[in-house]
Design a protein around this motif. Structure first.
Motif, PDB file in Angstrom:
ATOM      1  N   SER A  91       0.832  -1.205   0.000  1.00 21.95           N
ATOM      2  CA  SER A  91       0.000   0.000   0.000  1.00 21.95           C
ATOM      3  C   SER A  91       0.866   1.255   0.000  1.00 21.95           C
ATOM      4  O   SER A  91       0.569   2.233  -0.695  1.00 21.95           O
ATOM      5  CB  SER A  91      -0.928  -0.007   1.217  1.00 21.95           C
ATOM      6  N   ALA A 146       4.225   7.898   2.227  1.00 22.68           N
ATOM      7  CA  ALA A 146       3.471   8.643   1.224  1.00 22.68           C
ATOM      8  C   ALA A 146       3.974  10.072   1.091  1.00 22.68           C
ATOM      9  O   ALA A 146       4.176  10.581  -0.022  1.00 22.68           O
ATOM     10  CB  ALA A 146       1.986   8.631   1.577  1.00 22.68           C
ATOM     11  N   GLN A 182       1.159   4.395  -2.886  1.00 26.76           N
ATOM     12  CA  GLN A 182       0.897   5.798  -2.604  1.00 26.76           C
ATOM     13  C   GLN A 182       2.136   6.659  -2.795  1.00 26.76           C
ATOM     14  O   GLN A 182       2.022   7.829  -3.179  1.00 26.76           O
ATOM     15  CB  GLN A 182       0.336   5.961  -1.190  1.00 26.76           C
ATOM     16  N   ASN A 204      -7.647   0.192  -6.552  1.00 26.69           N
ATOM     17  CA  ASN A 204      -6.289   0.577  -6.918  1.00 26.69           C
ATOM     18  C   ASN A 204      -6.037   0.470  -8.415  1.00 26.69           C
ATOM     19  O   ASN A 204      -5.425   1.355  -9.017  1.00 26.69           O
ATOM     20  CB  ASN A 204      -5.271  -0.296  -6.176  1.00 26.69           C
ATOM     21  N   PHE A 216       1.267   9.571  -5.262  1.00 27.69           N
ATOM     22  CA  PHE A 216       1.296  10.876  -4.609  1.00 27.69           C
ATOM     23  C   PHE A 216       2.467  11.719  -5.118  1.00 27.69           C
ATOM     24  O   PHE A 216       2.372  12.950  -5.203  1.00 27.69           O
ATOM     25  CB  PHE A 216       1.374  10.700  -3.097  1.00 27.69           C
ATOM     26  N   ASN A 265      -6.093   2.108  -0.116  1.00 23.86           N
ATOM     27  CA  ASN A 265      -4.878   1.747   0.619  1.00 23.86           C
ATOM     28  C   ASN A 265      -5.098   1.782   2.125  1.00 23.86           C
ATOM     29  O   ASN A 265      -4.670   0.876   2.856  1.00 23.86           O
ATOM     30  CB  ASN A 265      -3.739   2.699   0.246  1.00 23.86           C
ATOM     31  N   MET A 274      -5.671   9.810  -7.250  1.00 23.61           N
ATOM     32  CA  MET A 274      -4.812   9.761  -6.061  1.00 23.61           C
ATOM     33  C   MET A 274      -5.620   9.574  -4.787  1.00 23.61           C
ATOM     34  O   MET A 274      -5.309   8.722  -3.949  1.00 23.61           O
ATOM     35  CB  MET A 274      -3.975  11.042  -5.984  1.00 23.61           C
ATOM     36  N   GLN A 278      -6.025   6.385  -2.191  1.00 16.98           N
ATOM     37  CA  GLN A 278      -5.742   6.542  -0.766  1.00 16.98           C
ATOM     38  C   GLN A 278      -6.799   5.840   0.086  1.00 16.98           C
ATOM     39  O   GLN A 278      -6.474   5.191   1.087  1.00 16.98           O
ATOM     40  CB  GLN A 278      -5.706   8.034  -0.431  1.00 16.98           C
TER      41      GLN A 278
END
Length: 421
Positions: A221, A354, A225, A285, A229, A331, A324, A328
């Protein structure tokens, strides 16, 4: 270690409290994002180059990453009401210091201080996940993240317009007043929670690192990210330089307008949360990574200039924001299902990674723009999102088969089952 009894205060997680927590997440996180829109004004006001002024954004995100690692684990050790209000008061002081800074180094230090202590959303979200019923965890997380998204995106509108009217200091000072009001509200209504551990502070810090080493789903996860990110931060940091530069020659309010368009993404996260509850995090995802790649391609239309180019930039940033933030949600639903008694420490490990990725993305975005222009930034977005999709595709390889055994041992939560590679 005492297994914290979130069941005791769970009736207090009313709709009104969820709404206030969502607003709190938005106001707190806005303090590290609004400098993205006013960095050109900071450059003019402090007589430095736009590239130098962009260091304020990077310092805020680095401070946020440090705060997540150093302070968020205390969410498992201390009562939430006292911890949250103390952090917000320090954030208020940091914003005042930033708004009165007379040189770039002092502003950078103040930005790092604000980032360090405005980690309240990363304490409130695990708290709310612990108070929510398991079957509502994704939806509640998505609702709080929608407030967080609103803060991220509307912060740019707020600072771009306010900064254009009253100068770059005004957003900092107005934000300080808003944070003070929020502090008083949360001090009055936050539920009385019970710490889930009595571990010493050094043990809490090492626990986050140990979880990152021992929980494969947490690592996966975090990797997702970090990459997505980083793409998001690269695009937003470079966007301010692009549309205020020769290509468009627009003022900072234009950045705010584009952010206002992107704020529509806050309505996507509750949907992503419900889909995560039904189908599992992996399905969400996959869609988000493909969406981020498509966003990078769509942002290339900004090269067309004029109203067509601006429309393309707005659509591309909206799609990137949705990708994004929805990723999140997926995740964090996967991460929070691993060990209920250690949600703050799990979130510490995840969000530290992240925001280190976000800080790197901001730095890379400025470098890509300086070296290759807007095409370079768009290519960077697609490359980072493509790497995330590749990592996601490789999750089914035989080397990943131990993951379900490690996750189902700590908790039989339904969120973790569909996340197994």
């Amino acid at each position: 270690m005492s297994a914290g009894p979130p069941s005791a205060p769970s009736p207090t997680l009313s709709r009104h409290l969820i709404l206030l927590l969502s607003i709190a997440c938005g106001v707190a996180v806005a303090t590290i994002y609004f400098p993205q829109a006013i960095s050109p004004l900071i450059a003019d006001g402090l007589h430095v180059s736009p590239e130098s002024a962009a260091v304020v954004v990077t310092c805020a995100q680095l401070g946020y990453a440090a705060g997540i690692f150093l302070l968020v684990p205390l969410g498992d050790r201390l009562r939430h009401r006292g911890l949250v209000t103390t952090l917000l008061l320090v954030t208020c002081a940091g914003l005042v210091l930033a708004g009165t800074a007379t040189a770039l180094p002092l502003l950078a230090v103040a930005s790092a201080l604000v980032g360090l202590t405005t980690v309240v959303p990363q304490i409130l979200i695990p708290m709310a996940a612990g108070l929510a019923e398991p079957e509502r965890r994704g939806a509640v997380t998505g609702t709080l993240l929608s407030g967080l998204i609103g803060g991220i995106l509307l912060a740019r509108t707020f600072s771009g317009i306010l900064g254009d009217w009253f100068g770059w200091r005004a957003p900092y000072l107005v934000a300080a007043a808003l944070v003070l009001v929020l502090t008083l509200a949360l001090a009055a209504v936050l539920p009385a929670t019970t710490p889930s551990t009595d571990q010493a502070y050094p043990a809490l810090l090492t626990a986050s690192l140990r979880l990152l080493r021992t929980e494969p789903l947490l690592r996966r996860s975090a990797q997702y990210q970090v990459l997505v990110f980083a793409a998001f931060s690269a695009a937003w940091t470079a966007l301010a330089l692009y549309i205020t530069g020769p290509a468009y020659n627009l003022g900072t309010p234009a950045i705010g307008v584009l952010a206002l368009v992107g704020a529509a993404s806050m309505f996507a996260t509750p949907i992503a949360g419900r889909r995560t509850d039904r189908q599992g995090p992996d399905a969400v995802n996959s869609a988000c990574m493909v969406g981020a790649i498509a966003a990078g391609a769509l942002l290339l239309t900004g090269r067309l200039g004029g109203s067509v180019g601006l429309a393309g930039l707005g659509a591309g940033m909206l799609l990137l924001d949705v990708a994004m933030q929805s990723g999140q949600v997926a995740n964090q639903a996967r991460v929070f299902a691993l060990r209920p008694e250690a949600r703050a420490r799990l979130n510490t490990a995840y969000m530290t990674c992240a925001f280190l990725g976000g800080s790197a993305g901001s730095w890379l975005g400025v470098r890509a723009y300086s070296a290759f222009g807007w095409n370079g930034v768009c290519s960077l977005v697609m490359l980072l999102a493509g790497l995330a999709l590749l990592r996601h595709a490789l999750r089914t390889r035989p080397v990943a088969t131990p993951e379900p055994q490690q996750v189902t041992a700590p908790t039989p939560g339904t969120d973790s089952a569909p996340a197994a590679p």
